[in-house]
Design a protein around this motif. Structure first.
Motif, PDB file in Angstrom:
ATOM      1  N   ASP A  99      -1.370   3.942  13.477  1.00 53.87           N
ATOM      2  CA  ASP A  99      -1.128   5.372  13.340  1.00 53.87           C
ATOM      3  C   ASP A  99      -0.011   5.560  12.321  1.00 53.87           C
ATOM      4  OD1 ASP A  99      -0.749   8.048  13.538  1.00 53.87           O
ATOM      5  OD2 ASP A  99      -0.275   8.096  15.668  1.00 53.87           O
ATOM      6  N   VAL A 100      -0.315   6.192  11.189  1.00 53.73           N
ATOM      7  CA  VAL A 100       0.653   6.296  10.099  1.00 53.73           C
ATOM      8  C   VAL A 100       1.787   7.251  10.457  1.00 53.73           C
ATOM      9  CG1 VAL A 100       0.945   7.022   7.701  1.00 53.73           C
ATOM     10  CG2 VAL A 100      -1.046   5.705   8.346  1.00 53.73           C
ATOM     11  N   GLU A 101       1.488   8.339  11.149  1.00 49.16           N
ATOM     12  CA  GLU A 101       2.510   9.330  11.444  1.00 49.16           C
ATOM     13  C   GLU A 101       3.583   8.773  12.365  1.00 49.16           C
ATOM     14  OE1 GLU A 101       0.371  12.634  12.988  1.00 49.16           O
ATOM     15  OE2 GLU A 101      -0.198  13.386  10.987  1.00 49.16           O
ATOM     16  N   ARG A 102       3.214   7.921  13.314  1.00 53.20           N
ATOM     17  CA  ARG A 102       4.177   7.316  14.231  1.00 53.20           C
ATOM     18  C   ARG A 102       4.475   5.869  13.880  1.00 53.20           C
ATOM     19  NH1 ARG A 102       1.724   6.660  18.842  1.00 53.20           N
ATOM     20  NH2 ARG A 102       3.613   6.597  20.128  1.00 53.20           N
ATOM     21  N   GLU A 108       0.845  -1.190   0.000  1.00 50.41           N
ATOM     22  CA  GLU A 108       0.000   0.000   0.000  1.00 50.41           C
ATOM     23  C   GLU A 108       0.883   1.244   0.000  1.00 50.41           C
ATOM     24  OE1 GLU A 108      -3.702   2.057  -0.045  1.00 50.41           O
ATOM     25  OE2 GLU A 108      -3.149  -0.045  -0.412  1.00 50.41           O
ATOM     26  N   TRP A 109       0.637   2.146  -0.972  1.00 50.05           N
ATOM     27  CA  TRP A 109       1.369   3.412  -1.039  1.00 50.05           C
ATOM     28  C   TRP A 109       0.724   4.423  -0.103  1.00 50.05           C
ATOM     29  CZ3 TRP A 109       5.873   4.458  -3.614  1.00 50.05           C
ATOM     30  CH2 TRP A 109       6.299   3.531  -4.566  1.00 50.05           C
ATOM     31  N   LEU A 110       1.548   5.109   0.713  1.00 50.43           N
ATOM     32  CA  LEU A 110       1.067   6.209   1.545  1.00 50.43           C
ATOM     33  C   LEU A 110       1.106   7.530   0.789  1.00 50.43           C
ATOM     34  CD1 LEU A 110       2.811   5.291   4.921  1.00 50.43           C
ATOM     35  CD2 LEU A 110       0.591   4.545   4.045  1.00 50.43           C
ATOM     36  N   ASP A 111       2.119   7.717  -0.020  1.00 43.05           N
ATOM     37  CA  ASP A 111       2.250   8.863  -0.920  1.00 43.05           C
ATOM     38  C   ASP A 111       3.201   8.437  -2.030  1.00 43.05           C
ATOM     39  OD1 ASP A 111       4.755   8.950   0.295  1.00 43.05           O
ATOM     40  OD2 ASP A 111       4.246  10.634   1.594  1.00 43.05           O
ATOM     41  N   ASP A 112       3.772   9.399  -2.742  1.00 47.82           N
ATOM     42  CA  ASP A 112       4.671   9.063  -3.847  1.00 47.82           C
ATOM     43  C   ASP A 112       6.033   8.559  -3.374  1.00 47.82           C
ATOM     44  OD1 ASP A 112       2.840   9.677  -5.784  1.00 47.82           O
ATOM     45  OD2 ASP A 112       3.442  11.784  -5.904  1.00 47.82           O
ATOM     46  N   THR A 129       3.390 -11.899   9.616  1.00 48.16           N
ATOM     47  CA  THR A 129       2.737 -10.956  10.539  1.00 48.16           C
ATOM     48  C   THR A 129       3.555  -9.687  10.761  1.00 48.16           C
ATOM     49  OG1 THR A 129       3.645 -11.823  12.605  1.00 48.16           O
ATOM     50  CG2 THR A 129       1.669 -12.912  11.729  1.00 48.16           C
ATOM     51  N   LYS A 130       4.438  -9.335   9.859  1.00 49.82           N
ATOM     52  CA  LYS A 130       5.237  -8.120   9.989  1.00 49.82           C
ATOM     53  C   LYS A 130       4.811  -7.094   8.941  1.00 49.82           C
ATOM     54  CE  LYS A 130       9.396 -10.243  11.943  1.00 49.82           C
ATOM     55  NZ  LYS A 130      10.852 -10.476  11.739  1.00 49.82           N
ATOM     56  N   LEU A 131       4.902  -5.822   9.334  1.00 51.45           N
ATOM     57  CA  LEU A 131       4.679  -4.702   8.431  1.00 51.45           C
ATOM     58  C   LEU A 131       5.972  -3.897   8.343  1.00 51.45           C
ATOM     59  CD1 LEU A 131       1.591  -5.325   9.152  1.00 51.45           C
ATOM     60  CD2 LEU A 131       1.208  -2.957   8.558  1.00 51.45           C
ATOM     61  N   ALA A 132       6.320  -3.493   7.130  1.00 50.56           N
ATOM     62  CA  ALA A 132       7.552  -2.738   6.900  1.00 50.56           C
ATOM     63  C   ALA A 132       7.224  -1.437   6.183  1.00 50.56           C
ATOM     64  CB  ALA A 132       8.554  -3.561   6.093  1.00 50.56           C
ATOM     65  N   LEU A 133       7.886  -0.379   6.611  1.00 53.37           N
ATOM     66  CA  LEU A 133       7.756   0.935   5.984  1.00 53.37           C
ATOM     67  C   LEU A 133       9.000   1.198   5.144  1.00 53.37           C
ATOM     68  CD1 LEU A 133       6.228   3.658   5.740  1.00 53.37           C
ATOM     69  CD2 LEU A 133       7.553   4.439   7.709  1.00 53.37           C
ATOM     70  N   LYS A 187      -6.533   8.077   4.078  1.00 56.14           N
ATOM     71  CA  LYS A 187      -5.841   9.368   4.077  1.00 56.14           C
ATOM     72  C   LYS A 187      -6.560  10.389   4.941  1.00 56.14           C
ATOM     73  CE  LYS A 187      -3.858  12.757   0.880  1.00 56.14           C
ATOM     74  NZ  LYS A 187      -3.702  13.145  -0.557  1.00 56.14           N
ATOM     75  N   ASN A 188      -7.874  10.328   5.013  1.00 58.53           N
ATOM     76  CA  ASN A 188      -8.625  11.305   5.803  1.00 58.53           C
ATOM     77  C   ASN A 188      -8.347  11.161   7.288  1.00 58.53           C
ATOM     78  OD1 ASN A 188      -9.695  12.116   3.381  1.00 58.53           O
ATOM     79  ND2 ASN A 188     -11.684  11.174   3.692  1.00 58.53           N
TER      80      ASN A 188
END
Length: 617
Positions: free
Chosen positions: A454-457, A372-376, A386-390, A436-437
């Motif tokens: 929480d996307v910001e943190r 999933e893209w958060l932005d460009d 069960t892991k998520l990576a940014l 996004k909202n």
């Protein structure tokens, strides 16, 4: 209760800096975590996550904690002295303290013969205002709005709207007074029909209210309606002439019109001996990219009907090929993120050239199920481990040119994850979506839990278990970020994005068919099943989309058979000799106009090889 940042007068640390405070804080955090997870064998339906001791370094540094005093006396003294040191007070501490220690005492207020207090507010620290039922203007105590609470409202669908400006006179050529009378008659007729068919003793679980005829004056004035043309020819002509008159087109009208009039025809796409198509996206109006279980990234041209294979990027890790389960395009449509040669790595391609530029590796130990893209620049990957990576993709990467200055091939760069988190209370992450909202990321796990981050943190906030949800495989979000749709074994759940409460439970028309893919097209949900049938649910009407050709039938698309491996032993083991075989729809996607639908999949059993792909237009 309070926090004060102390500045040392001399030395390197203020008087409140004691190392024993850190040891005491860590001991409390460990005790809290053990109490929270001691009942792991019986997980709760709703689990809320806070920062634990292993995440303490990112939320409160050691320097900040040692240089801070949490004594309320220090806070009062600093505020009175007017010191510039940072100080804050927890305003909710007092409420919790008084409630937990039973310090509240009641002071009864005599109101004489007044009847029922309905509302109240504090005007100041000394005054309270409230209203009662014994209002002289409303002796009955009923609100006038309640008289209209049982009305059912309708909305009229339009394809295009053009605001016409008169060349001479006061009204344009489309301004006929009879249009108002005709519109009012149509609305009254439809409302009468709906009231006749509605069963008052069995109310609906979910009702969507649109503008009614009584609210028409407030939403669209008579002048606006008389000066507007809803003829698509007027819209096209004004757009071609470049007129400055206001004109708009309803992009979703075409999809609904084609579906309700049974105009979709399937164009079967032969894929030879490929195995199961798991994901797909429209690159442009002519190209579709999709990934298969046999680790092939293909591009299909809808004009020339040609298939081209895109080379996959191979990393340093050992081979682990379990198929390409996800591919996503960033918002600016300049980058494509998809599975690499190894299923636990991600390949980034440049669009529209599809040149490989980045390989993201080192985050997952098992297959990646969703991206999933958060932005460009940033995107998130969810895996079966069960892991998520940014991940963060740079703007520019090194390019190689020949002696003539022509670009040869971008040099593939290797990318490491920015952050890796384990999704608590999850069993195999299946789907991920970004709201996004609300600035939240929502993940779906196989054990029927939905997790909010929480996307910001990049922290997991809480997890909520879906009621009686088995085999949750897919999830989609409405375009306006107001609804989530979760596909289960025999039904589809509609969830409110803010509360995650189940608004509607949509049963499948075929028992045990399994919901394999979901997408929103305005107020219509497209549902891909495991029995070769694509269904369409109308959220506004609260039922499956009905055909205008035959009102007693719902709109469904029955797919073709596709290709199945001729292995007779596998077919016999799965019982396909007695029953008719139908493919599972693992993926589907609309083009930009919404008037073409690509659907693909393959056999539902894991050990059965085959494929299906079709273009509906």
């Amino acid at each position: 209760m309070a926090q004060i940042r102390r500045v040392p007068v001399f030395g390197s640390r203020p008087p409140c800096a004691y190392q024993s405070r850190l040891d005491e804080h860590y001991l409390q955090a460990r005790t809290t975590r053990m109490e929270r997870f001691k009942k792991s064998d019986n997980p709760e339906d709703f689990v809320y996550y806070e920062d634990l001791d292993d995440e303490e370094d990112s939320t409160m540094s050691l320097c900040t904690m040692l240089n801070s005093s949490y004594n309320f006396v220090d806070y009062v003294r600093n505020r009175e002295y007017g010191m510039r040191e940072y100080h804050s007070v927890n305003k909710n501490y007092g409420t919790r303290h008084i409630l937990t220690r039973n310090l509240f005492k009641e002071w009864s207020i005599p109101l004489n013969t007044m009847n029922k207090v309905f509302c109240s507010q504090w005007l100041s620290s000394r005054q309270i205002v409230f209203g009662t039922k014994c209002n002289k203007d409303q002796k009955s105590g009923r609100h006038p709005e309640m008289q209209q609470c049982n009305r059912v409202f309708l909305v009229k669908h339009w394809m295009a709207q053009t605001r016409r400006v008169p060349v001479f006179g006061s009204l344009p050529p489309c301004a006929y007074q009879s249009r108002l009378a005709e519109r009012s008659l149509q609305i009254q007729t439809r409302m009468t029909r709906m009231e006749r068919n509605r069963r008052s003793f069995k109310p609906e679980d979910f009702i969507c209210y649109e503008d009614s005829d009584e609210e028409e004056e407030s939403t669209m004035s008579l002048c606006t309606m008389l000066n507007s043309s809803y003829n698509f020819v007027d819209y096209v002509r004004n757009r071609e002439y470049g007129m400055r008159e206001y004109h708009s087109v309803n992009q979703n009208y075409g999809t609904r019109h084609i579906l309700t009039h049974n105009l979709f025809k399937e164009w079967s796409i032969p894929l030879n001996t490929m195995n199961k198509v798991f994901c797909s996206q429209w690159l442009s109006s002519r190209q579709i990219v999709f990934g298969t279980k046999c680790n092939k990234l293909m591009v299909y041209n809808v004009k020339s009907h040609k298939l081209d294979q895109i080379p996959l990027i191979k990393g340093h890790a050992a081979d682990q090929q379990n198929g390409i389960h996800s591919l996503k395009i960033n918002p600016s449509r300049t980058l494509l993120a998809t599975g690499a040669y190894n299923s636990n790595e991600i390949a980034i391609y440049e669009l529209p050239t599809l040149n490989p530029i980045v390989l993201a590796e080192g985050a997952h130990n098992d297959s990646i199920f969703d991206i999933e893209w958060l932005d460009d620049e940033f995107f998130v990957s969810g895996s079966r481990d069960t892991k998520l990576a940014l991940w963060q993709v740079k703007d520019k990467y090194q390019e190689k040119y020949d002696s003539d200055g022509d670009l040869i091939q971008p040099i593939t760069q290797f990318l490491s994850p920015a952050v890796i988190r384990s999704c608590k209370t999850a069993d195999k992450i299946r789907a991920t979506t970004f709201n996004k909202n609300l600035k939240e990321m929502v993940t779906l796990s196989l054990n029927g839990y939905i997790h909010v981050w929480d996307v910001e943190r990049f922290r997991q906030r809480f997890s909520s278990r879906l009621s009686s949800c088995q085999n949750s495989d897919c999830m989609a979000m409405k375009n306006d970020s107001s609804l989530y749709a979760v596909g289960c074994r025999s039904f589809t759940l509609l969830l409110d994005t803010k509360t995650l409460h189940t608004i509607k439970k949509i049963p499948a028309r075929y028992t045990g068919c399994g919901i394999r893919s979901l997408s929103f097209q305005d107020n219509v949900i497209t549902i891909g099943t495991g029995v070769g049938v694509i269904m369409f649910y109308d959220i506004r009407a609260g039922k499956y989309l009905e055909s205008n050709i035959n009102s007693s039938r719902s709109v469904v698309l029955n797919t073709s058979r596709g290709y199945v491996s001729p292995d007779e032993n596998s077919m016999a083991d799965q019982g396909y000799q007695q029953a008719k075989y139908t493919p599972a729809i693992y993926t589907h996607c609309y083009d930009y106009s919404g008037m073409r639908l690509f659907s693909a999949g393959g056999p539902l059993p894991a050990n059965l090889c085959g494929n299906y792909a079709g273009l509906w237009q």
